[in-house]
Scaffold this active site. Structure first.
Site, PDB file in Angstrom:
ATOM      1  CB  ILE A 128      56.270  87.896 203.688  1.00 54.80           C
ATOM      2  CG1 ILE A 128      57.160  88.663 202.706  1.00 54.80           C
ATOM      3  CG2 ILE A 128      54.801  88.266 203.474  1.00 54.80           C
ATOM      4  CD1 ILE A 128      56.943  88.297 201.253  1.00 54.80           C
ATOM      5  NE  ARG A 175      58.717  73.645 206.207  1.00 55.38           N
ATOM      6  CZ  ARG A 175      59.639  73.500 205.264  1.00 55.38           C
ATOM      7  NH1 ARG A 175      59.773  72.345 204.634  1.00 55.38           N
ATOM      8  NH2 ARG A 175      60.417  74.515 204.932  1.00 55.38           N
ATOM      9  CG  ASP A 214      54.836  70.207 204.842  1.00 57.93           C
ATOM     10  OD1 ASP A 214      54.310  70.965 204.013  1.00 57.93           O
ATOM     11  OD2 ASP A 214      55.859  69.538 204.596  1.00 57.93           O
ATOM     12  CB  VAL A 215      51.054  74.397 203.686  1.00 56.05           C
ATOM     13  CG1 VAL A 215      51.070  75.434 204.781  1.00 56.05           C
ATOM     14  CG2 VAL A 215      52.227  74.543 202.727  1.00 56.05           C
ATOM     15  CG  ASN A 226      53.473  84.227 203.987  1.00 58.09           C
ATOM     16  OD1 ASN A 226      53.819  85.028 203.135  1.00 58.09           O
ATOM     17  ND2 ASN A 226      54.325  83.705 204.869  1.00 58.09           N
ATOM     18  CE1 TYR A 230      57.682  81.049 194.499  1.00 57.48           C
ATOM     19  CE2 TYR A 230      58.114  82.629 192.749  1.00 57.48           C
ATOM     20  CZ  TYR A 230      57.741  82.362 194.050  1.00 57.48           C
ATOM     21  OH  TYR A 230      57.427  83.384 194.907  1.00 57.48           O
TER      22      TYR A 230
END
Length: 264
Positions: A20, A40, A64-65, A91, A160
């Protein structure tokens, strides 16, 4: 020559290397945006950048978020490279499937860190730049890629689903807070989409149930009334639609891209 609708807009896309994220990068680039591709793996981001064409301004940031310091550095570098952020697409995400009783604290925290805290960290780091640009007349767009799992429950993905519900709550709260400051905040909520996450889900179904890959894929596609998996470019098109100049009144929404799965 007609000016493209996102000309002179700087878009930051997290989790941009594939699936995506890559589709969103292509849609926004085609609309004229300059892009910071964040993920990453720098090599994968560079490979994507080469497919976007020589006229697209692209900046790469490997981060890395879930790493607060890395995100602060990456966002500052992106502003230095391409100017104030006008569009932020959160995203980056990760999914794992286990019964709740086998979901230990480490997995729970990992799902929150990547899916929810990562969205917070990137938004928090980008927002000062976005507010500055909006005050000078360039509206801002924050788009959070959530999931239909953030709009209803799914068995075996409780961590999740909880994280994605949190993303939608954050979306709605920020939309109200920023409504008078020239920035809209929306969530795009895909159903099962043809991505690596779904490929992993199919492999998991095959391993645990003995179904063939085709049977596992069909089981996921059954949730969609169109009897198919959503394609990444369809999600990207929805992201683009809320980033366009004419989308100012679309704010605080959680837009399902699921073929009608949640219609009933």
């Amino acid at each position: 020559m007609t000016t493209l609708p996102l000309h002179a807009r700087h878009a930051v896309i997290t989790g941009a290397a594939r699936g995506i994220g890559a589709a969103i990068a292509k849609q926004l680039a085609d609309a004229g945006a300059s892009l910071t591709l964040m993920g990453r793996n720098a090599d994968s981001l560079q490979a994507l950048a080469r497919t976007l064409g020589p006229t697209v301004r692209v900046h790469i940031e490997a981060a890395d978020v879930s790493d607060a310091a890395a995100i602060e550095r990456a966002m500052a570098a992106s502003v230095q490279a391409l100017g104030p952020v006008n569009i932020l697409v959160n995203n980056a995400g990760q999914a794992a499937s286990l019964p709740f009783g086998k979901t230990d604290l480490a997995l729970w925290q990992q799902m929150l860190n990547v899916n929810l805290t990562g969205t917070y960290l990137c938004t928090h780091a980008a927002l000062p730049s976005m507010l500055q640009a909006a005050a000078q007349g360039t509206p801002g767009r924050i788009v959070n890629v959530a999931s239909t799992a953030g709009l209803q429950g799914y068995a075996y993905v409780s961590a999740y689903s909880a994280a994605k519900h949190g993303v939608i709550g954050l979306t709605r709260s920020l939309a109200l807070e920023l409504a008078r400051k020239g920035i809209t905040v929306n969530a795009i909520c895909p159903g099962y989409t043809e991505t690596d996450i779904v490929a992993e889900a199919i492999a998991n179904i095959v391993q645990k149930t003995g179904k063939t890959p085709d049977e596992a894929r069909a089981a996921l596609a059954e949730r969609n009334p169109q009897q198919r998996l959503v394609q990444p470019m369809e999600v990207a098109h929805a992201v683009l639609s809320v980033c366009l100049p004419g989308s100012n009144a679309i704010n605080g929404q959680a837009i399902a891209v699921d073929g009608g799965e949640l219609a009933g």
